[in-house]
Design an enzyme around this catalytic site. Structure first.
Site, PDB file in Angstrom:
ATOM      1  N   LYS A 113      -3.186  -3.712  15.969  1.00 17.74           N
ATOM      2  CA  LYS A 113      -3.903  -2.586  15.342  1.00 17.74           C
ATOM      3  C   LYS A 113      -4.827  -1.934  16.370  1.00 17.74           C
ATOM      4  O   LYS A 113      -4.925  -0.708  16.457  1.00 17.74           O
ATOM      5  CB  LYS A 113      -4.707  -3.065  14.124  1.00 17.74           C
ATOM      6  CG  LYS A 113      -3.830  -3.513  12.965  1.00 17.74           C
ATOM      7  CD  LYS A 113      -3.042  -2.353  12.366  1.00 17.74           C
ATOM      8  CE  LYS A 113      -2.019  -2.774  11.359  1.00 17.74           C
ATOM      9  NZ  LYS A 113      -1.086  -1.745  10.956  1.00 17.74           N
ATOM     10  N   TYR A 152      -1.844 -10.017  15.552  1.00 16.26           N
ATOM     11  CA  TYR A 152      -1.750  -8.955  14.537  1.00 16.26           C
ATOM     12  C   TYR A 152      -2.904  -7.966  14.718  1.00 16.26           C
ATOM     13  O   TYR A 152      -2.713  -6.749  14.793  1.00 16.26           O
ATOM     14  CB  TYR A 152      -1.792  -9.553  13.117  1.00 16.26           C
ATOM     15  CG  TYR A 152      -2.233  -8.547  12.084  1.00 16.26           C
ATOM     16  CD1 TYR A 152      -1.346  -7.578  11.629  1.00 16.26           C
ATOM     17  CD2 TYR A 152      -3.557  -8.507  11.619  1.00 16.26           C
ATOM     18  CE1 TYR A 152      -1.768  -6.614  10.718  1.00 16.26           C
ATOM     19  CE2 TYR A 152      -3.978  -7.551  10.723  1.00 16.26           C
ATOM     20  CZ  TYR A 152      -3.074  -6.606  10.277  1.00 16.26           C
ATOM     21  OH  TYR A 152      -3.498  -5.643   9.402  1.00 16.26           O
ATOM     22  N   ASN A 179      -0.723 -15.721   1.676  1.00 20.82           N
ATOM     23  CA  ASN A 179      -1.809 -16.013   2.625  1.00 20.82           C
ATOM     24  C   ASN A 179      -3.126 -15.478   2.094  1.00 20.82           C
ATOM     25  O   ASN A 179      -4.184 -15.981   2.421  1.00 20.82           O
ATOM     26  CB  ASN A 179      -1.561 -15.279   3.959  1.00 20.82           C
ATOM     27  CG  ASN A 179      -0.363 -15.831   4.675  1.00 20.82           C
ATOM     28  OD1 ASN A 179      -0.258 -17.040   4.869  1.00 20.82           O
ATOM     29  ND2 ASN A 179       0.563 -14.961   5.054  1.00 20.82           N
ATOM     30  N   THR A 228     -10.004  -5.322  10.936  1.00 17.52           N
ATOM     31  CA  THR A 228      -9.854  -6.394  11.924  1.00 17.52           C
ATOM     32  C   THR A 228     -10.260  -5.914  13.322  1.00 17.52           C
ATOM     33  O   THR A 228     -10.641  -6.716  14.169  1.00 17.52           O
ATOM     34  CB  THR A 228      -8.400  -6.942  11.891  1.00 17.52           C
ATOM     35  OG1 THR A 228      -8.347  -8.145  12.632  1.00 17.52           O
ATOM     36  CG2 THR A 228      -7.395  -5.978  12.463  1.00 17.52           C
ATOM     37  N   ASN A 250      12.598  -0.804   6.076  1.00 22.22           N
ATOM     38  CA  ASN A 250      13.743  -1.686   6.382  1.00 22.22           C
ATOM     39  C   ASN A 250      13.770  -2.913   5.456  1.00 22.22           C
ATOM     40  O   ASN A 250      14.594  -3.804   5.637  1.00 22.22           O
ATOM     41  CB  ASN A 250      13.757  -2.113   7.860  1.00 22.22           C
ATOM     42  CG  ASN A 250      12.608  -3.028   8.201  1.00 22.22           C
ATOM     43  OD1 ASN A 250      11.746  -3.285   7.356  1.00 22.22           O
ATOM     44  ND2 ASN A 250      12.581  -3.537   9.426  1.00 22.22           N
ATOM     45  N   ASP A 256     -11.212 -17.064  10.500  1.00 23.98           N
ATOM     46  CA  ASP A 256     -11.842 -16.206   9.486  1.00 23.98           C
ATOM     47  C   ASP A 256     -13.146 -15.588  10.001  1.00 23.98           C
ATOM     48  O   ASP A 256     -13.973 -16.266  10.607  1.00 23.98           O
ATOM     49  CB  ASP A 256     -12.145 -17.009   8.210  1.00 23.98           C
ATOM     50  CG  ASP A 256     -11.025 -16.906   7.184  1.00 23.98           C
ATOM     51  OD1 ASP A 256     -10.226 -15.950   7.276  1.00 23.98           O
ATOM     52  OD2 ASP A 256     -10.954 -17.776   6.306  1.00 23.98           O
ATOM     53  N   SER A 272      12.074  -5.487   5.287  1.00 23.10           N
ATOM     54  CA  SER A 272      11.891  -6.806   5.897  1.00 23.10           C
ATOM     55  C   SER A 272      10.768  -7.558   5.177  1.00 23.10           C
ATOM     56  O   SER A 272      10.746  -8.777   5.170  1.00 23.10           O
ATOM     57  CB  SER A 272      11.570  -6.678   7.384  1.00 23.10           C
ATOM     58  OG  SER A 272      10.335  -6.032   7.546  1.00 23.10           O
ATOM     59  N   SER A 303      -7.054  -1.297  10.455  1.00 19.23           N
ATOM     60  CA  SER A 303      -7.645  -2.411   9.716  1.00 19.23           C
ATOM     61  C   SER A 303      -9.053  -2.678  10.222  1.00 19.23           C
ATOM     62  O   SER A 303      -9.358  -2.461  11.402  1.00 19.23           O
ATOM     63  CB  SER A 303      -6.778  -3.646   9.946  1.00 19.23           C
ATOM     64  OG  SER A 303      -7.467  -4.808   9.578  1.00 19.23           O
ATOM     65  N   ILE A 353       0.852  -1.205   0.000  1.00 19.91           N
ATOM     66  CA  ILE A 353       0.000   0.000   0.000  1.00 19.91           C
ATOM     67  C   ILE A 353       0.881   1.246   0.000  1.00 19.91           C
ATOM     68  O   ILE A 353       0.574   2.255  -0.643  1.00 19.91           O
ATOM     69  CB  ILE A 353      -0.975  -0.009   1.205  1.00 19.91           C
ATOM     70  CG1 ILE A 353      -1.732  -1.329   1.260  1.00 19.91           C
ATOM     71  CG2 ILE A 353      -1.959   1.163   1.104  1.00 19.91           C
ATOM     72  CD1 ILE A 353      -2.535  -1.547   2.530  1.00 19.91           C
TER      73      ILE A 353
END
Ligand code: UFG
Length: 343
Positions: free
Chosen positions: A155, A151, A200, A128, A33, A299, A35, A126, A13
């Site tokens: 957030k 994760y 994923n 989420t 960085n 999910d 990663s 997110s 993004i």
């Protein structure tokens, strides 16, 4: 020209946002960085813009390294903070890595922003944070719930940290954008998503399968309470999402924002996994090898956004249909195949 620091600016993004910032007249400065991103994203950005963008290769959890960048760059008008780990499954296996990086980088960044008097922040959040919502579509007033992964929890925690700091420091202005499912790629096919290893997420898995890299897409469950039994998501074109960051920065720089504001960024449309697969097939003319498998743990059965707030306050608009978005993802996959073949 207003300088905007973009952490994670070489990521999926982030790279699209860097391009949109330049096109809107800003001067982005990337901090990454690498990663979970690649130098080739910088080449793609340069190819689109016809010039390169300054990039500092540092870790955002380091206040020392961040201070150095702020010193070198001088007048930074605002920051867009993307840099974070984002693999839900990995976060369950290695929660500390996620808390250390995602929460640690925000804290380091806010400390250095305060030291340098930089007061405008756009934060990557997110959907989420809504967990399994009781009502659809979700608005920004839908209750935030316990996250179903470390994760997701990072957030949620970052939003809480930002809210507490906003309450204590009237000079800081923050806009947190709650992304739904970003997919697709820049229309030039010079930048896009670069998943490391086996993807994923649904769309990179679809494009890699269509390209013959993966054998088959497994649809995770068809016994949900949805029209065709597969999960519902709100798939938003990454360029539309990138533009949401530009309008968020504009709002911050024009002093219109409250101390902290939250916006859903999606299309407002719910799409089932099967509909997404069929949209891909229709847009590209490629038949996809897929099968129905069992549900994936964790999910959310269905979620999609109410984007009224972003539309009315930010002037956010989506411009791409699902098929156009799928086609852009496919063109990006073809570009990747071509560059691998030529390497
Ligand atoms: N899916 C499949 N097969 C696959 C991959 C995904 O059927 O091979 C399904 C999933 O079950 C889900 C949908 O496709 O129903 C979308 O899955 P993604 O993995 O692409 O995206 P998620 O909605 O699971 O996750 C996204 C972001 C996360 C974020 C989450 C918030 O990738 O970072 O939204 O809800 F945490």
């Amino acid at each position: 020209m207003n300088k905007i620091l973009v952490t994670g600016g070489a990521g999926y993004i982030g790279s699209h946002t860097v391009v949109e910032l330049v096109e809107a007249g800003y001067e982005p400065v990337i901090v990454d960085n690498f990663s979970n991103s690649q130098e080739s994203a910088l080449e793609g950005i340069a190819a689109i813009l016809g010039r390169s963008i300054t990039c500092h290769r540092i870790d955002c959890t380091s206040t020392y390294a961040l201070r150095d960048v702020f010193k070198k760059e001088g007048d930074i008008a605002g920051v867009i903070h993307f840099a974070a780990y984002k693999a839900v499954g990995e976060s369950v296996e290695e929660p500390l890595k996620y808390y250390q990086n995602n929460v640690g980088s925000l804290m380091a960044l806010m400390q250095v922003m305060e030291e340098f008097g930089v007061n405008n922040l756009v934060f990557s959040s997110s959907c989420t944070v809504y967990g399994i919502p009781a009502e659809l579509p979700v608005t920004e007033l839908t209750p935030v719930q316990k996250a179903n992964s470390p994760y997701g929890n990072t957030k949620k925690m970052c939003e809480e940290i930002l809210t507490d700091v906003a309450a204590s420091d009237s000079s800081l202005k923050t806009i947190a954008l709650r992304y739904f499912n970003p997919i697709g790629a820049h229309p030039s096919a010079k930048i896009g998503e670069l998943p490391l290893g086996v993807p994923n997420n649904l769309v990179p898995f679809i494009t890699q399968t269509a390209a013959g890299i993966r054998e088959q897409v497994t649809i995770f469950g068809n016994d949900y309470d949805t029209p065709d039994g597969t999960c519902i998501r709100d798939y938003v074109h990454v360029v539309d999402l990138a533009k949401a960051h530009v309008v968020a920065i504009e709002r911050l720089l024009s002093n219109k924002a409250e101390s902290i504001e939250f916006f859903n960024v999606g299309t407002g449309r719910g799409t089932t996994v099967l509909e997404a697969v069929h949209a891909f097939e229709k847009a590209t003319g490629v038949k996809l090898n897929y099968k129905i498998g069992s549900r994936r743990a964790g999910d959310v059965p269905k979620i999609y956004a109410d984007v009224t707030k972003a539309t009315e306050i930010l002037g956010f608009r989506t411009t791409s249909t699902l098929e156009e978005t799928m086609l852009s993802a496919w063109n990006w996959q073809l570009h990747l195949q071509e560059s691998t073949a030529n390497a």
